[in-house]
Write an enzyme that holds these catalytic residues in place. Structure first.
Site, PDB file in Angstrom:
ATOM      1  N   THR A 116      19.422  50.434  -1.638  1.00 57.43           N
ATOM      2  CA  THR A 116      19.499  49.368  -2.645  1.00 57.43           C
ATOM      3  C   THR A 116      18.132  49.133  -3.278  1.00 57.43           C
ATOM      4  O   THR A 116      17.103  49.318  -2.646  1.00 57.43           O
ATOM      5  CB  THR A 116      19.964  48.034  -2.023  1.00 57.43           C
ATOM      6  OG1 THR A 116      19.092  47.736  -0.942  1.00 57.43           O
ATOM      7  CG2 THR A 116      21.393  48.100  -1.540  1.00 57.43           C
TER       8      THR A 116
ATOM      9  N   VAL B 236      11.489  44.057  -0.949  1.00 59.34           N
ATOM     10  CA  VAL B 236      11.450  42.974   0.028  1.00 59.34           C
ATOM     11  C   VAL B 236      11.994  41.700  -0.611  1.00 59.34           C
ATOM     12  O   VAL B 236      12.822  40.992  -0.048  1.00 59.34           O
ATOM     13  CB  VAL B 236       9.993  42.749   0.516  1.00 59.34           C
ATOM     14  CG1 VAL B 236       9.865  41.464   1.316  1.00 59.34           C
ATOM     15  CG2 VAL B 236       9.531  43.952   1.331  1.00 59.34           C
TER      16      VAL B 236
ATOM     17  N   HIS C 268      11.520   9.753 -19.412  1.00 58.81           N
ATOM     18  CA  HIS C 268      11.614   8.777 -18.329  1.00 58.81           C
ATOM     19  C   HIS C 268      13.082   8.513 -18.026  1.00 58.81           C
ATOM     20  O   HIS C 268      13.864   8.369 -18.956  1.00 58.81           O
ATOM     21  CB  HIS C 268      10.936   7.467 -18.748  1.00 58.81           C
ATOM     22  CG  HIS C 268      11.108   6.380 -17.734  1.00 58.81           C
ATOM     23  ND1 HIS C 268      10.337   6.322 -16.585  1.00 58.81           N
ATOM     24  CD2 HIS C 268      11.977   5.328 -17.677  1.00 58.81           C
ATOM     25  CE1 HIS C 268      10.724   5.269 -15.867  1.00 58.81           C
ATOM     26  NE2 HIS C 268      11.712   4.649 -16.510  1.00 58.81           N
TER      27      HIS C 268
HETATM   28  P1  FAD Z   1       8.120  45.259  -2.228  1.00 58.81           P
HETATM   29  O1  FAD Z   1       9.036  44.184  -2.620  1.00 58.81           O
HETATM   30  O2  FAD Z   1       7.624  45.299  -0.817  1.00 58.81           O
HETATM   31  O3  FAD Z   1       8.836  46.612  -2.583  1.00 58.81           O
HETATM   32  C1  FAD Z   1       8.302  47.845  -2.227  1.00 58.81           C
HETATM   33  C2  FAD Z   1       9.416  48.847  -2.260  1.00 58.81           C
HETATM   34  O4  FAD Z   1       8.864  50.130  -2.034  1.00 58.81           O
HETATM   35  C3  FAD Z   1      10.443  48.622  -1.156  1.00 58.81           C
HETATM   36  O5  FAD Z   1      11.738  48.624  -1.701  1.00 58.81           O
HETATM   37  C4  FAD Z   1      10.224  49.794  -0.211  1.00 58.81           C
HETATM   38  O6  FAD Z   1      11.400  50.220   0.423  1.00 58.81           O
HETATM   39  C5  FAD Z   1       9.702  50.851  -1.166  1.00 58.81           C
HETATM   40  N1  FAD Z   1       8.885  51.866  -0.523  1.00 58.81           N
HETATM   41  C6  FAD Z   1       7.798  51.683   0.254  1.00 58.81           C
HETATM   42  N2  FAD Z   1       7.281  52.865   0.615  1.00 58.81           N
HETATM   43  C7  FAD Z   1       8.063  53.813   0.043  1.00 58.81           C
HETATM   44  C8  FAD Z   1       8.037  55.211   0.045  1.00 58.81           C
HETATM   45  N3  FAD Z   1       7.077  55.887   0.673  1.00 58.81           N
HETATM   46  N4  FAD Z   1       8.994  55.878  -0.616  1.00 58.81           N
HETATM   47  C9  FAD Z   1       9.972  55.205  -1.278  1.00 58.81           C
HETATM   48  N5  FAD Z   1      10.031  53.871  -1.323  1.00 58.81           N
HETATM   49  C10 FAD Z   1       9.084  53.182  -0.677  1.00 58.81           C
HETATM   50  N6  FAD Z   1       7.279  35.990  -3.162  1.00 58.81           N
HETATM   51  C11 FAD Z   1       7.458  35.094  -4.154  1.00 58.81           C
HETATM   52  O7  FAD Z   1       6.858  35.246  -5.217  1.00 58.81           O
HETATM   53  N7  FAD Z   1       8.320  34.037  -4.016  1.00 58.81           N
HETATM   54  C12 FAD Z   1       9.006  33.814  -2.862  1.00 58.81           C
HETATM   55  O8  FAD Z   1       9.757  32.859  -2.765  1.00 58.81           O
HETATM   56  C13 FAD Z   1       8.818  34.732  -1.794  1.00 58.81           C
HETATM   57  N8  FAD Z   1       9.492  34.570  -0.647  1.00 58.81           N
HETATM   58  C14 FAD Z   1       9.339  35.488   0.343  1.00 58.81           C
HETATM   59  C15 FAD Z   1      10.038  35.294   1.534  1.00 58.81           C
HETATM   60  C16 FAD Z   1       9.906  36.206   2.555  1.00 58.81           C
HETATM   61  C17 FAD Z   1      10.670  36.003   3.836  1.00 58.81           C
HETATM   62  C18 FAD Z   1       9.064  37.353   2.386  1.00 58.81           C
HETATM   63  C19 FAD Z   1       8.945  38.368   3.480  1.00 58.81           C
HETATM   64  C20 FAD Z   1       8.374  37.545   1.222  1.00 58.81           C
HETATM   65  C21 FAD Z   1       8.493  36.602   0.192  1.00 58.81           C
HETATM   66  N9  FAD Z   1       7.793  36.749  -0.999  1.00 58.81           N
HETATM   67  C22 FAD Z   1       7.946  35.829  -1.995  1.00 58.81           C
HETATM   68  C23 FAD Z   1       6.870  37.878  -1.224  1.00 58.81           C
HETATM   69  C24 FAD Z   1       7.553  38.944  -2.082  1.00 58.81           C
HETATM   70  O9  FAD Z   1       8.735  39.363  -1.447  1.00 58.81           O
HETATM   71  C25 FAD Z   1       6.613  40.113  -2.286  1.00 58.81           C
HETATM   72  O10 FAD Z   1       5.400  39.648  -2.826  1.00 58.81           O
HETATM   73  C26 FAD Z   1       7.221  41.126  -3.243  1.00 58.81           C
HETATM   74  O11 FAD Z   1       8.436  41.623  -2.749  1.00 58.81           O
HETATM   75  C27 FAD Z   1       6.243  42.285  -3.453  1.00 58.81           C
HETATM   76  O12 FAD Z   1       6.773  43.142  -4.400  1.00 58.81           O
HETATM   77  P2  FAD Z   1       6.325  44.664  -4.466  1.00 58.81           P
HETATM   78  O13 FAD Z   1       7.079  45.237  -5.619  1.00 58.81           O
HETATM   79  O14 FAD Z   1       4.868  44.778  -4.440  1.00 58.81           O
HETATM   80  O15 FAD Z   1       6.809  45.321  -3.103  1.00 58.81           O
END
Ligand code: FAD
Length: 467
Positions: free
Chosen positions: A40, A44, A445
């Site tokens: 999917t 995260v 307000h």
């Molecule tokens: P990620 O969302 O980590 O996505 C990275 C993707 O890369 C993943 O799908 C992973 O499977 C894929 N991947 C990694 N390595 C490989 C590889 N070698 N090959 C293929 N695919 C790979 N942030 C907010 O702004 N608001 C919130 O309310 C919030 N709540 C959160 C609640 C929780 C419980 C958690 C854990 C985090 C929360 N965050 C929140 C933080 C937010 O989820 C992250 O900052 C955000 O998801 C980061 O986005 P990203 O695209 O950098 O990476």
């Protein structure tokens, strides 16, 4: 069998940063491949972060409000939860949003490859799928591979009673006694959820306040409000964790408590997240990773290798979805030839607890460090008609103003929907607003956002008689 593919842009990781970057690349006319290891999309944030946590926090809020309103004459009876139904609802909405992302990718004709990607050169990424291997020859790459929870080395994470945030969001059971290690945003959001579902919560935090980046006075409004729900143990550290048949035995010692061992039914480790930079063989492309796993980038999101960019959690804090999305759009624009730079004045931070704790721009402690001459204006929600009428008067709205320029440089809101209210302060800072501009703007307000106008009036000296 090895498939070979040539593309202008490959994006590694389909979290909010990665899919936003891929969509923007395609919208700007670039041939784009998006690589994701899981079946999917959404990363995260969508699957085990922002969205499921907010769904469960919504359930928690409804439960708490149903209980609270009984004191004001509306009696529903003791609210009950059907855990299976709550879990199914959460899973359904995550699936629905993930399908939406897939549809948007399909509409744009973004080529999605599922499998684990690693670099094999400055222009080549190898993806190991379930049944095949693909080598993508790219002109430009965007690394958006995100982060994972930090584990404590002295805890066996194999035991099903030792949780990280993903385990907590799986909502398999409601432990009677839950220990949350880490009083940051993620730990406190999970504590809010499980407390509403019936767990007795202890939170242990090594610093002298929870949500350490926020100002103490802001956090105190929150801690006062939740003190009857969670037992907060500040300046306390966990020394050992032992899993036994009758519970998880946790030893801790702190400034305000003698060394003690307590027994829990589950322990959530929420002490932060670590970037995935060391797991992608980026060295084979010549990309430098620091010893914590972060990839350094310049203001155009470019790594030390000119055709490779990085965005999102993997490039450094704050690890927030909206920061990653902004960076993803920016990297795409730069690749498409635009002269954009990453230079937001502010990035909002929100703890979606009850009450919410939200802040933006400079905190007071940051303002002090930079040596800016500043003043603080606070409007307590105890003086807000709307907050009183909505039974949520435990809150404040705070503005931090540069006294030389009278410009707003920071702000915080603690209270119901504080995160939504923060938008006005963010825009004010980005637009270089004078505090008088806010004070002279007519705020509706009675509303909660009126408290921002009233805080500005406090600064202007037109309000002086607050409780
Ligand atoms: P990620 O969302 O980590 O996505 C990275 C993707 O890369 C993943 O799908 C992973 O499977 C894929 N991947 C990694 N390595 C490989 C590889 N070698 N090959 C293929 N695919 C790979 N942030 C907010 O702004 N608001 C919130 O309310 C919030 N709540 C959160 C609640 C929780 C419980 C958690 C854990 C985090 C929360 N965050 C929140 C933080 C937010 O989820 C992250 O900052 C955000 O998801 C980061 O986005 P990203 O695209 O950098 O990476």
């Amino acid at each position: 069998m090895i498939n070979k593919l040539k593309t202008q842009v490959v994006v590694l990781g389909a979290g909010p940063g990665g899919y936003s970057a891929a969509f923007r690349c395609k919208d700007l006319g670039l041939d784009t491949v998006l690589v994701e290891r899981y079946p999917t999309l959404g990363g995260v944030c969508l699957n085990v972060g922002c969205i499921p946590s907010k769904a469960l926090l919504h359930v928690a809020r409804v439960l708490e409000e149903a209980k609270a309103i009984s004191k004001n004459g509306v009696v529903f009876g003791e609210p009950k939860t059907d855990l299976d139904k709550v879990r199914t609802w959460k899973e359904t909405l995550v699936k629905q949003l993930s399908v939406n992302i897939s549809s948007m990718a399909k509409l744009r004709k973004v080529n999605i490859i599922h499998g684990y990607g690693k670099f094999i050169g400055t222009n080549h990424l190898q993806i190991e799928g379930n049944n095949d291997t693909t080598v993508v020859n790219f002109d430009q790459a965007i690394i958006a591979a995100g982060s994972r929870p930090i584990q404590l080395p002295f805890i066996s994470h194999e035991d099903s009673r030792i949780w990280d945030s993903t385990d907590a969001l799986a909502l398999k059971s409601v432990p009677k006694r839950l220990l949350v290690i880490g009083g940051g945003i993620i730990g406190l959001e999970m504590a809010t959820i499980y407390n509403a579902l019936g767990s007795k919560i202890d939170v242990v935090e090594i610093f002298n306040q929870v949500i350490p980046p926020a100002d103490k006075d802001v956090v105190q409004i929150f801690t006062k409000q939740i003190s009857s729900n969670f037992n907060l143990m500040l300046e306390t550290k966990v020394t050992t964790v032992e899993t036994k048949a009758d519970g998880v035995y946790v030893s801790m010692e702190g400034k305000n408590m003698a060394a003690a061992t307590k027994i829990y039914d589950a322990v959530l480790v929420a002490i932060g997240r670590v970037p995935n930079g060391t797991r992608l063989d980026v060295g084979k492309a010549g990309v430098e990773v620091d010893d914590r796993g972060f990839i350094n980038v310049d203001k155009q999101m470019r790594t030390n290798v000119p055709n490779i960019y990085a965005i999102g959690d993997i490039v450094g804090p704050p690890m927030l979805a909206h920061k990653g999305i902004h960076e993803g759009h920016l990297a795409a624009a730069v690749i498409a030839g635009k002269k954009h730079h990453f230079e937001p004045k502010v990035i909002p931070s929100i703890s979606y607890t009850n009450p919410e704790v939200a802040w933006i721009g400079l905190t007071e402690k940051e303002a002090k460090k930079t040596g800016i001459r500043y003043a603080v204006a606070t409007f307590p929600w105890a003086a807000s008609g709307r907050a009183i009428a909505s039974a949520c008067q435990a809150g404040i709205t705070k503005l931090i103003v540069d006294t030389d320029s009278n410009r707003v440089i920071g702000g915080a809101v603690v209270g119901a929907n504080g995160g939504e209210l923060l938008g006005e302060i963010g825009l004010a800072i980005e637009m270089g607003c004078d505090v008088e501009d806010i004070a002279l703007t007519i705020h509706a307000h009675p509303t909660l956002y009126e408290s921002i106008g009233l805080a500005a009036e406090v600064y202007e000296g037109t309000i002086t008689d607050l409780p």
